[in-house]
Each structure stands twice: as structure tokens, then as C-alpha cells.
Design a protein around this motif. Structure first.
Motif, mmCIF file in Angstrom:
data_model
loop_
_atom_site.group_PDB
_atom_site.id
_atom_site.type_symbol
_atom_site.label_atom_id
_atom_site.label_comp_id
_atom_site.label_asym_id
_atom_site.label_seq_id
_atom_site.Cartn_x
_atom_site.Cartn_y
_atom_site.Cartn_z
ATOM 1 N N ILE A 20 -7.380 -5.578 8.189
ATOM 2 C CA ILE A 20 -8.411 -5.085 7.286
ATOM 3 C C ILE A 20 -8.556 -3.573 7.340
ATOM 4 O O ILE A 20 -8.673 -2.914 6.317
ATOM 5 N N ALA A 21 -8.515 -3.017 8.549
ATOM 6 C CA ALA A 21 -8.784 -1.593 8.691
ATOM 7 C C ALA A 21 -7.545 -0.804 8.312
ATOM 8 O O ALA A 21 -6.931 -0.138 9.138
ATOM 9 N N SER A 22 -7.110 -0.907 7.050
ATOM 10 C CA SER A 22 -5.855 -0.290 6.660
ATOM 11 C C SER A 22 -6.049 0.913 5.746
ATOM 12 O O SER A 22 -5.134 1.687 5.542
ATOM 13 N N ASN A 23 -7.216 1.071 5.147
ATOM 14 C CA ASN A 23 -7.457 2.213 4.273
ATOM 15 C C ASN A 23 -8.590 3.058 4.836
ATOM 16 O O ASN A 23 -9.620 2.522 5.244
ATOM 17 N N TYR A 24 -8.411 4.396 4.822
ATOM 18 C CA TYR A 24 -9.531 5.256 5.173
ATOM 19 C C TYR A 24 -10.544 5.189 4.045
ATOM 20 O O TYR A 24 -10.171 5.226 2.876
ATOM 21 N N PRO A 25 -11.824 5.080 4.352
ATOM 22 C CA PRO A 25 -12.809 5.110 3.275
ATOM 23 C C PRO A 25 -12.782 6.480 2.598
ATOM 24 O O PRO A 25 -12.620 7.497 3.275
ATOM 25 N N ASP A 26 -12.901 6.491 1.246
ATOM 26 C CA ASP A 26 -12.844 7.804 0.611
ATOM 27 C C ASP A 26 -14.213 8.278 0.155
ATOM 28 O O ASP A 26 -14.385 8.721 -0.965
ATOM 29 N N GLY A 38 0.816 -1.216 0.000
ATOM 30 C CA GLY A 38 0.000 0.000 0.000
ATOM 31 C C GLY A 38 0.845 1.260 0.000
ATOM 32 O O GLY A 38 0.474 2.274 -0.572
ATOM 33 N N GLU A 39 2.029 1.178 0.644
ATOM 34 C CA GLU A 39 2.886 2.365 0.711
ATOM 35 C C GLU A 39 3.604 2.637 -0.596
ATOM 36 O O GLU A 39 3.840 3.781 -0.965
ATOM 37 N N ASN A 40 3.974 1.563 -1.284
ATOM 38 C CA ASN A 40 4.845 1.730 -2.445
ATOM 39 C C ASN A 40 4.112 1.771 -3.772
ATOM 40 O O ASN A 40 4.691 2.138 -4.778
ATOM 41 N N PHE A 41 2.857 1.348 -3.794
ATOM 42 C CA PHE A 41 2.125 1.343 -5.060
ATOM 43 C C PHE A 41 0.933 2.278 -4.942
ATOM 44 O O PHE A 41 0.534 2.658 -3.838
ATOM 45 N N ASP A 42 0.356 2.606 -6.077
ATOM 46 C CA ASP A 42 -0.814 3.478 -6.046
ATOM 47 C C ASP A 42 -2.104 2.705 -5.811
ATOM 48 O O ASP A 42 -3.188 3.276 -5.864
ATOM 49 N N PHE A 43 -1.990 1.389 -5.571
ATOM 50 C CA PHE A 43 -3.187 0.606 -5.287
ATOM 51 C C PHE A 43 -3.523 0.710 -3.798
ATOM 52 O O PHE A 43 -2.646 0.935 -2.976
#
Lengths: 346, 452
Positions: free
Chosen positions: B385-391, A47-52
Motif C-alpha cells: 500500500i505504501a507505494s506512492n508519496y502523498p502529493d 506505477g513505473e511504466n504508466f502515468d497512473f
């Protein structure tokens, strides 16, 4: 009557969700709780290194993960299954029946299984497979005959071991770790003590004898832990005379509470596991649905990133956490790059 | 009493007694009462002791999670490492992965040591890297990508110390524990002490714990409960949006309009039974119906909310019916008497009076749903799982997310002891939410409840 509006909006949400189910923009992974730490480290760095977006990693055990993996192809099935054992023929068949035919198998490295006890507990310092079989097998060889296991103390069968009540916490049968424990420790011990031959002599064929060997005693001295290693650790904390089965990485994170025993005289370390001297280790895998590559954004990149030298190499963060890196990593890398599926090259 | 004071007819020889002096029987009865009071007080005391112990354990174990050790290090953003061609092309800068930033951090660390006059006990500077969180390289990389113009400069970064260093500062990691720990050596602690004295290391309040995202197993120092808090929030929206209208409509119909016959009796019994169904059953139902049959996305707060709605509905229906029943029939009769229709009497007179009770029931139902973990295990909300803030709103409902109790459960499972501390910290936050909700429920009840 504002609740009519609320109901209306709730219905609208449900309608939107039904159409959105197909479009998913992050990789979904599930499976072995042994692989989970590694997968989460990779997912975070990905997640840190790619734009995905950062992939989602669920646990639940190798079998549960593979079962979900084999549910079919499509947005609401997982893309990657982590497993601490090889996929079984039965599971490949189940996959094929559900339309999951092209599976890419990726071996990420090796994991050691260690036997640890309380740091200040009894001196469980060295085990042989035979010791564990004599302690935990359902039937053991006594005076040349197979009898129900009545050993109560470790010193009953090996004077070098402490005179402590036998108590072992082993992973439950849904864990991949259990299979390795059964095959590489209990079965090996069974053969070592001669119990295997006694089973064969008693009229069982080899397969049945192996199965009989791997039966553990059920009188409460061998306790199945269905949860995670933290549960085993808590059990060890509460029982000074207990020994527990852990993954190497878990042990290395808790060296302030646990001490590890050697197996056949070899101390479990990344070096001894990589060289194959330490007998109880197993490969870790993940399985990728080829049909999802190109549909789920970032899936192939994730798989390639996982086995890249930066991550899975001997100096990468996975090795730092406790993974024993695979000497044949470069072959795995090219396999992933070419999207080699199972059966195409084996 | 009459036996004791009046002489029975027939003139039995009863001793005269006075109310002022206690006879044996009275004494026994008094003693029984005193004993019963003592039992009661003992029961309350035992309960209070357990509560106090629990709260003490939670606070003692959880409070350290709210502070974190930071250090400020000067990082030279070397152009030859970050932008080899020197053309400041953002695409080329992005090609340098976080691994490419590691040498910069090692340099910055040895420079910090030199600046403060601390002699490095290590043969190789590389060993210093273990003191800095792995999140630092991502933090610096994000900065460089946002400000490519500053490549070549030396910039001060406030980075997280690694979890073992943090544990040492908090007293969780002892020197002797490190003898067999490959994550940190005793020499690192000497450096830590020296840096602490020099004021480079600072233990500060950690907002990232409350607002941040989950982190992987190798960097507990970075993990936060913020994203799963949003997951819980979206789930509660679904529960509120569905359970309140459905529950209130169902109870109004059952209480005010439905004929009393065998069918409504059956429904009534079933609602009471549903309230007692273990929550894990609703999880299996959710997995089968919402995910496998309706093909809703896995791990989504929407599905979690739907499952929790099923669980909360009986609670809301039962409390709503109870508060509708509590409205005296005279109110309905008066409304009907001045010519209101049945529906007008219900919506204009009965419902407003029952509202405080309904809201209280709803809030308590929500609080129960907020703390529920078991059904979430089955619909895939436990893990990394809770690794991305919802946008956005839609992604808040549909993207995979965890919930606060599920996140706490996940942390408690992880190998690194630093996560154990975070699990307790998460419990404090969850308890604060539950307490707030319960207090709101109590205030609503006190403020608006009518007694007849």
C-alpha cells in the motif's frame, strides 16, 4: 483556547473527506495472499511504466477479498479481487444482489502447492496422496473397515516413509490453498485407499462421502495455520518432524531452509506444473468490476498490463517469482481487451 | 519489643536477651528479609536480561537493513533501443517500457566485467541480469525521460545490487544455500567477489530505507519505510487534533463542572472500561462506522487516525483528570476568592498547572497509538500500500497509506528472507520514535511538574 481552533480544523477535515470519498485516482485491489506477491510486482511495474499512480494491493484471503468485491459499486469499494480459486456461484449471486453484475474473470496462471519439511529433517522425500490421507484423514480404512485414525507414525502405513511422529501444518479453511489441498490430495488419497468406496458402501451418497473424506483428524496431528506461509515456516522451524503445505513461489524463495517432497513421483517445478504432471496445482485469478472501468483511471490498463506477455509470459517477472504461466495467455489477453464478462462467453 | 525486654507481670521465667545478640526469631525475620530482597533482585535481573536479549536481537537483525550494496555501472543509452525514430519525442520515448531497458543493463554489466578484467563464467550474458536489482531499469528509464537529450551517451549509474547479492555481502546468504536457489547461482558469487575486490560493489548507508516507498515482493532491496512513516505522521495529526481537545474538554467538564450523580458515575465507569477494551474491537468499529456507514475512503490515514483517536481518548481523559485532581483546591479557592468566575479559575489557574500532566498523558497515548497494528488490519492498511508519496496535505490524509507497525507486520509476512531483515530494521526506527516520545514526556514532567 487554541483547542477550539483545533476542533474546528478537525471538523473541517472530516467535512472535506466526506466529499472526497467518491473521487479516487488509484486502483484498489484486495484478496488472496497467494496472489498478493504477483499483484504487487505488477502494481509496482505499472506505477513505473504508466502515468497512473501505483495501485494499492491488500491481502486478507480469497474469500475476504471477494466478499469486499461484492459489497457494491462505487468509489469506496475495491475494483479488483484477487483469488486463488474460482469465484463461487454463491458469491456471484451475492455480487448481483449488491449491484455488481458485470464481472470480468481473468486467469493469470497456475500455482503449485508443495509439501516441504526442514532441510536437515527426516527424509520426507516422496509422498502419494494416499500417504497424506492415511496420515491426516479423520477416519481411515483399516482391515477393510473405516475406523478413527490412530496412526501415529508415517511408517505405520507406509514402510518407505520415516518412522517419525505425524505432524502436518495445513492452511486454515479461509485460504484458497486449503480447498485445493482437500480436493487434490486428501480426496484423491481417500479414493486411492478405498476409503471413499467404504463411505459409499456405508450408505452415504457420493457428495456426502466426498465431504466425509475431506474431514481431517482433530487430535492435534494436523494443525490449521490461519496466518501466512511465514507462520507455517516458523512452525516447521520449531518442529523437525513436521511437514508443511506451501505455495511453490514461497518454497523457491526459502530453499535454504526447506526441502520439498515429490507427489506421486513428480517433483514440483514450473515445468511439471505447466505440463500438468504434478498433480497439486490450481489456477490463480483476479476479478474486475466492469462498472469501474472508465471511472477509476488506469483500471483497464492495469488488467491488460497484468496479463501482458511482458509480465505474465513465461519469461516475465511473475514467472521468475514462481508463477506457472498460462499456456492460453493470449486468449486471456483478448478477453480482457474486449472486457468479456462472466457468463457472456461461457 | 516490649515482650522481649521487660519481664512480664506474674514473673515468668524468661531468659534475658540482648539486642546485640540475635535470637532465633530475629534471625528468621532477617533471613526472610534477605530472601525477599534476593527475589526482588532476581526479578529485576530476569527482566533486564530479557530486555537486553530483545534489544540485542533487534539490533543484530535490524542493523544490516540500514546498509545496502550498490554498484556503479556504465550504461550506454542506445538510441536505436530507446528512440527508434530518432526525433527525441518524449511520448515515443515513454512508450519504451522498463522491459526495454533490460538489454542495456545486461550490456552494462558485461562491460563492467570486461573493464575490470573479470572473465564471465556464464555462457549467456543474460545471466548477469540477476545480480542487478529490477529497480535499475525504472531508475534509468526515469533518467532518460527527464533528460531525453542524453540518449546516445554512456552514463554511469549507481544501481542497487539484487537482494541475494546484497545478502551474500552481508553474510546472510551462504554459498551452499544457493545450490537449490534459482534466483542466483554460485558463479554469481564468484563474480560478486571479483567485483567487490575491484571496488565496483560498495556497501553504503541506505537512506532509501528510511525515506523510500515500499517495494514489491521481488525486490526487497528497494523497499523503504518512508511512505508509511508519513502515513503514521498523518494519523498522529488526526489523533492529536481530535483526542487532545475532546479528551481535555471532557475531563475538565467531568472534573470541575459536572454534578456528582448517578449519570456522571456511569460515564466514569464506562471511560475506565473503554481504556481496557482490546484495540481490535476499535478496528471493527472503525470498519463498520467510518468505512461502511460514513463511506470514508479505505486504507486512508484519516480513518486510521479516527480509529486510533477512539482508542487514545480514554487514556487522555484518565490522565487529564488525574492531573486536574492533583492541583490543590487552595488554588481554586484563592482564584474564586479574588472574584474569578468558575471558568476563569479553571482556565487561568488550574489548567496551566495541570498542563505538564496532560501533555505527558497525551504523549504516552500518542506513543501507544503509534505502535498499534491490530485495528489497522481491519481498515485495510496492511498490504502493498505504501507505494506512492502523498502529493499534498489532503492526499496525505485521504490517499491509501500504511503505518509503520503495519508495514513491519507486512514485511515480516513476505516470502523473501531479505524482507525479514527489513522488518527488524523497521522495528529499530519505530522504537527510536517511541523512545523519543517517552523521553519528551519524561522531560516535560521533570521540568514543569509542581509539587505541593
Amino acid at each position: 483556547m487554541s483547542y477550539f481552533k483545533l476542533t474546528a480544523s478537525a471538523v473541517a477535515i472530516a467535512a472535506v473527506s466526506a466529499t472526497a470519498a467518491a473521487a479516487r485516482d488509484q486502483v484498489q485491489v484486495a484478496g488472496s495472499s497467494t496472489v498478493l506477491p504477483y499483484a504487487s510486482i505488477v502494481a509496482e511495474a505499472f506505477g513505473e511504466n504508466f502515468d497512473f499512480p501505483t495501485p494499492v494491493v491488500e491481502s486478507g484471503g480469497s474469500s475476504a477479498g471477494l466478499k469486499r468485491f461484492c459489497e457494491g459499486v462505487g468509489g469506496n469499494t475495491i475494483d479488483v479481487a484477487n483469488a486463488s480459486r474460482k469465484i463461487k456461484d454463491k458469491e456471484v449471486k451475492a455480487c448481483a444482489e449488491a449491484g455488481v453484475t458485470d464481472i470480468i474473470e481473468v486467469r493469470i496462471g497456475y500455482d503449485g502447492i508443495v509439501f516441504a519439511s526442514q532441510l536437515n529433517g527426516p527424509a520426507y522425500n516422496a509422498f502419494e496422496p494416499a500417504d497424506l490421507f492415511n496420515a491426516l484423514g479423520a477416519k481411515v480404512l483399516k482391515d477393510g473397515a473405516l475406523v478413527d485414525n490412530t496412526n501415529t507414525k508415517w511408517s505405520d502405513f507406509n514402510a518407505d516413509l520415516p518412522a517419525e511422529e505425524i505432524l502436518a501444518f495445513v492452511p486454515g479453511t479461509k485460504h484458497g490453498t486449503r480447498e485445493v489441498f482437500d480436493e487434490k490430495v486428501i480426496l484423491a488419497g481417500c479414493e486411492e485407499t478405498g476409503a471413499f468406496e467404504a463411505y459409499v458402501a456405508s450408505g452415504l451418497d457420493e457428495k456426502a462421502a466426498e465431504k466425509a473424506c475431506m474431514d481431517l483428524r482433530t487430535d492435534g496431528r494436523s494443525v490449521d495455520i490461519d496466518g501466512d506461509y511465514t507462520e507455517t515456516l516458523a512452525s516447521i522451524d520449531a518442529n523437525a518432524n513436521g511437514i508443511g503445505v506451501f505455495g511453490l513461489a514461497f518454497y523457491e524463495n526459502n530453499t535454504d531452509k526447506l526441502k520439498v517432497a515429490t507427489m506421486s513421483g513428480v517433483e514440483p517445478k514450473t515445468e511439471t506444473i505447466a505440463s500438468g504432471d504434478y498433480p497439486v496445482s490450481r489456477p490463480l485469478y483476479f476479478y474486475v468490476k466492469k462498472a469501474h472501468i472508465g471511472v477509476i483511471p488506469g483500471l483497464k490498463e492495469y488488467a491488460e498490463f497484468f496479463v501482458s506477455d511482458d509480465m505474465a509470459g513465461p519469461d516475465g517477472p511473475l514467472a521468475e517469482y514462481g508463477l506457472v504461466s498460462d499456456p492460453e495467455l493470449s486468449a486471456t489477453q483478448s478477453g480482457v481487451a474486449e472486457e468479456q464478462t462472466m457468463g457472456s462467453n461461457m | 519489643m516490649t515482650d522481649a525486654t521487660s519481664t512480664p507481670p506474674g514473673g515468668g521465667a524468661r531468659t534475658k536477651s540482648s539486642l546485640m545478640t540475635l535470637d532465633n526469631r530475629v534471625r528468621r525475620r532477617n533471613a526472610a528479609e534477605a530472601r525477599f530482597r534476593a527475589y526482588g533482585i532476581a526479578a529485576v535481573t530476569v527482566g533486564l536480561i530479557f530486555l537486553a536479549l530483545l534489544l540485542f536481537a533487534i539490533v543484530r537483525n535490524g542493523v544490516p537493513a540500514f546498509t545496502q550494496t550498490f554498484m556503479t555501472i556504465p550504461v550506454e543509452l542506445k538510441a536505436d533501443k530507446l528512440d527508434k525514430n530518432g526525433n527525441r519525442d518524449i511520448e515515443e520515448i515513454k512508450k519504451v517500457s522498463t522491459f526495454g531497458y533490460k538489454p542495456l543493463i545486461i550490456d552494462a554489466m558485461s562491460r563492467t566485467l570486461a573493464d575490470n578484467g573479470i572473465e564471465s563464467p556464464f555462457a549467456k550474458d543474460k545471466d548477469l541480469e540477476k545480480m542487478v536489482s529490477a529497480s535499475a531499469s525504472a531508475q534509468i528509464r526515469d533518467f532518460v525521460i527527464a533528460n531525453p537529450g542524453r540518449i546516445g551517451e554512456t552514463v554511469d549509474f549507481r544501481v542497487l545490487a539484487s537482494s541475494r547479492v546484497d545478502g551474500y555481502m552481508k553474510g546472510r546468504v551462504a554459498r551452499e544455500d544457493l545450490a537449490r536457489d534459482k534466483n542466483l547461482d554460485a558463479e554469481h558469487l564468484d563474480v560478486t567477489d571479483a567485483l567487490n575486490e575491484a571496488g565496483v560493489l560498495k556497501r553504503e548507508f541506505n537512506w532509501a530505507f528510511i525515506l523510500g516507498a515500499d517495494a514489491s515482493e521481488s525486490r526487497p532491496e528497494q523497499a523503504g519505510i518512508g511512505v508509511s512513516m508519513l502515513g503514521s505522521f498523518f494519523m498522529m495529526l488526526v489523533v492529536l487534533g481530535l483526542a487532545l481537545p475532546i479528551g481535555v474538554a471532557a475531563s475538565i467538564y467531568l472534573e470541575e463542572f459536572a454534578p456528582k450523580n448517578r449519570w456522571t458515575d456511569l460515564i466514569e465507569v464506562n471511560i475506565s472500561n473503554l481504556a481496557a477494551v482490546p484495540s481490535i474491537v476499535f478496528g471493527i468499529l472503525g470498519l463498520a462506522v467510518f468505512i461502511q456507514f460514513a463511506h470514508l475512503p479505505q486504507s486512508a490515514p484519516l480513518v486510521g487516525g479516527l480509529v486510533l483517536t477512539l482508542m487514545t481518548l480514554p487514556t487522555i481523559i484518565i490522565s487529564t483528570r488525574a492531573s486536574l485532581k492533583a492541583v490543590p483546591p487552595s488554588i481554586r479557592d484563592a482564584a474564586l476568592g479574588v472574584g474569578a468566575s468558575k471558568m476563569q479559575s479553571v482556565f487561568h489557574h488550574v489548567l496551566p498547572l495541570a498542563m505538564p500532566g496532560i501533555l505527558t498523558g497525551t504523549i504516552i497515548g500518542l506513543a501507544q497509538a503509534l505502535g498499534e497494528t491490530a485495528p489497522l488490519l481491519l481498515i485495510g492498511m496492511v498490504g502493498y500500500i505504501a507505494s506512492n508519496y502523498p502529493d499534498g496535505i489532503a492526499s496525505g490524509f485521504l490517499d491509501p497509506n500504511s503505518a509503520m507497525p503495519a508495514q513491519i507486520y507486512e514485511w515480516a509476512k513476505r516470502a523473501d528472507p531479505a524482507y525479514y531483515e527489513r522488518a527488524w530494521g523497521g522495528i529499530i526506527i519505530l522504537l527510536l520514535f517511541l523512545m523519543t516520545m517517552n523521553i519528551i514526556a519524561i522531560i516535560l514532567r521533570r521540568r514543569f511538574e509542581r509539587r505541593w
